[in-house]
Design an enzyme around this catalytic site. Structure first.
Site, short mmCIF file in Angstrom:
data_model
loop_
_atom_site.label_atom_id
_atom_site.label_comp_id
_atom_site.label_asym_id
_atom_site.label_seq_id
_atom_site.Cartn_x
_atom_site.Cartn_y
_atom_site.Cartn_z
N HIS A 154 64.81 56.99 39.44
CA HIS A 154 66.13 57.67 39.17
C HIS A 154 67.17 58.07 40.11
O HIS A 154 67.17 59.78 40.70
CB HIS A 154 65.28 59.40 38.87
CG HIS A 154 64.48 59.11 37.67
ND1 HIS A 154 62.66 59.86 37.62
CD2 HIS A 154 64.69 58.88 36.83
CE1 HIS A 154 62.71 59.81 36.74
NE2 HIS A 154 63.29 59.10 35.11
N CYS A 165 85.80 53.88 43.73
CA CYS A 165 85.08 52.46 44.13
C CYS A 165 83.91 51.95 43.70
O CYS A 165 83.47 50.35 43.45
CB CYS A 165 85.50 52.37 45.21
SG CYS A 165 84.32 51.97 45.95
N SER A 247 53.57 64.45 34.77
CA SER A 247 53.49 64.63 33.66
C SER A 247 53.27 63.76 32.10
O SER A 247 53.07 64.23 31.34
CB SER A 247 54.12 65.90 33.34
OG SER A 247 55.59 65.16 32.58
#
EC number: 2.3.1.-
Length: 305
Positions: A154, A165, A247
């Site tokens: 993530h 750019c 979880s």
């Protein structure tokens, strides 16, 4: 194939993704074992260990999760700010939020779970065995603990990406830009800084100067395909999998360990409570990860000293 089957549709793959409960119909399964001695026998034989970590690991270091009751920054929930649309609409506010999170992390330290994983990786590496960490966390605490083989699926609070750019670059500046110095207080009565966009973090590449954004996965964004390919490869070859502090209700990571288990590989879950995936695993160890994980990963009597 493991990961590619789990490529989630747009809007469901963020590190702050709302909890999506797994809707499989689980067959009747044997209750997972909490026999540490039995787990340790699997651990002693494993050559390629995959460790999947989630917010529960970082929470024990005092890292805010911004989930559940009280999971607010000022008057906003994280999902209100962690979107491309929010950044386009109000980059100053979004940068205040992420600046706050970056500064909070400077006072947080790796806990015994992070350290146990890093020590295990280093020790087994000397024996020709491998440990890979696949983390949903964006705080870099695994790196700070000393882990080397880490996939941050993530992204990271301490990396930026240029909107012009596209350059991705590590950034540990404090503050990340002068205009954010002292900004980002979480109190709901705090007045918004409303920093002009030209004073927000900018790209340092010559002739670019584009606006920087946090290099994290937001709502409505998919995970990096190169990272997912590498994760798929690691999960396909692992012969032991640990799921730590997660979880198991957020995709796509929620399906990593169950699919490893489906091919007969032992999976051990370390968590404060059972999850929707618990019954699919061979082992479940309940309690704080910082207490349950170190004895599980310590040197086995069969290892050469």
């Amino acid at each position: 194939m493991i990961v590619r089957q789990l490529w989630c549709s747009r809007g469901s793959t963020s590190h702050l993704c709302a909890a999506v409960r797994l809707n499989w119909r689980s067959p009747k399964m044997t209750r997972p074992s909490s026999d540490l001695t039995a787990f340790r026998e699997h651990f002693a034989k494993a050559k390629h260990i995959a460790i999947i970590t989630g917010a529960g690991v970082s929470a024990e270091s005092g890292v805010p999760t911004f989930r559940g009751p009280g999971g607010f920054w000022r008057k906003w929930q994280a999902q209100d700010l962690a979107t491309p649309e929010a950044f386009s609409r109000d980059p100053s506010l979004v940068w205040e939020f992420y600046h706050y999170r970056r500064e909070v992390m400077r006072s947080k330290m790796p806990n015994p779970a992070h350290l146990a994983i890093a020590e295990c990786e280093a020790r087994l590496g000397q024996q020709g065995r491998s440990v890979v960490i696949i983390t949903q966390n964006i705080d870099e605490l695994h790196h700070r603990a000393g882990s080397k083989h880490v996939y941050e699926i993530h992204g990271s609070l301490f990396k930026t990406r240029c909107m012009s750019c596209g350059e991705v670059k590590a950034n540990h500046k404090s503050p990340i830009c002068p205009a954010l110095d002292g900004k980002g207080a979480p109190d709901p009565n705090t007045k918004e800084a409303r920093i002009p966009v030209e004073l927000l973090p900018r790209c340092e590449r010559k002739s670019c100067n584009g606006l920087l954004r946090p290099h994290v996965v937001w709502f409505g964004e998919t995970l990096d395909s190169d990272i997912l390919t590498a994760v798929e490869r690691e999960l396909e070859k692992c012969d032991l999998c640990l799921v730590v502090g997660t979880s198991s209700i957020v995709y796509p990571a929620a399906m990593f360990a169950p699919q490893v288990a489906s091919r007969g590989v032992p999976v051990a879950e370390f968590n404060m409570e059972c999850t929707p995936a618990t019954q699919r695993f061979k082992y479940h160890f309940e309690g704080p990860c910082g207490s349950t994980l170190p004895p599980a990963l310590e040197r086995h009597e069969s290892e050469a000293v």
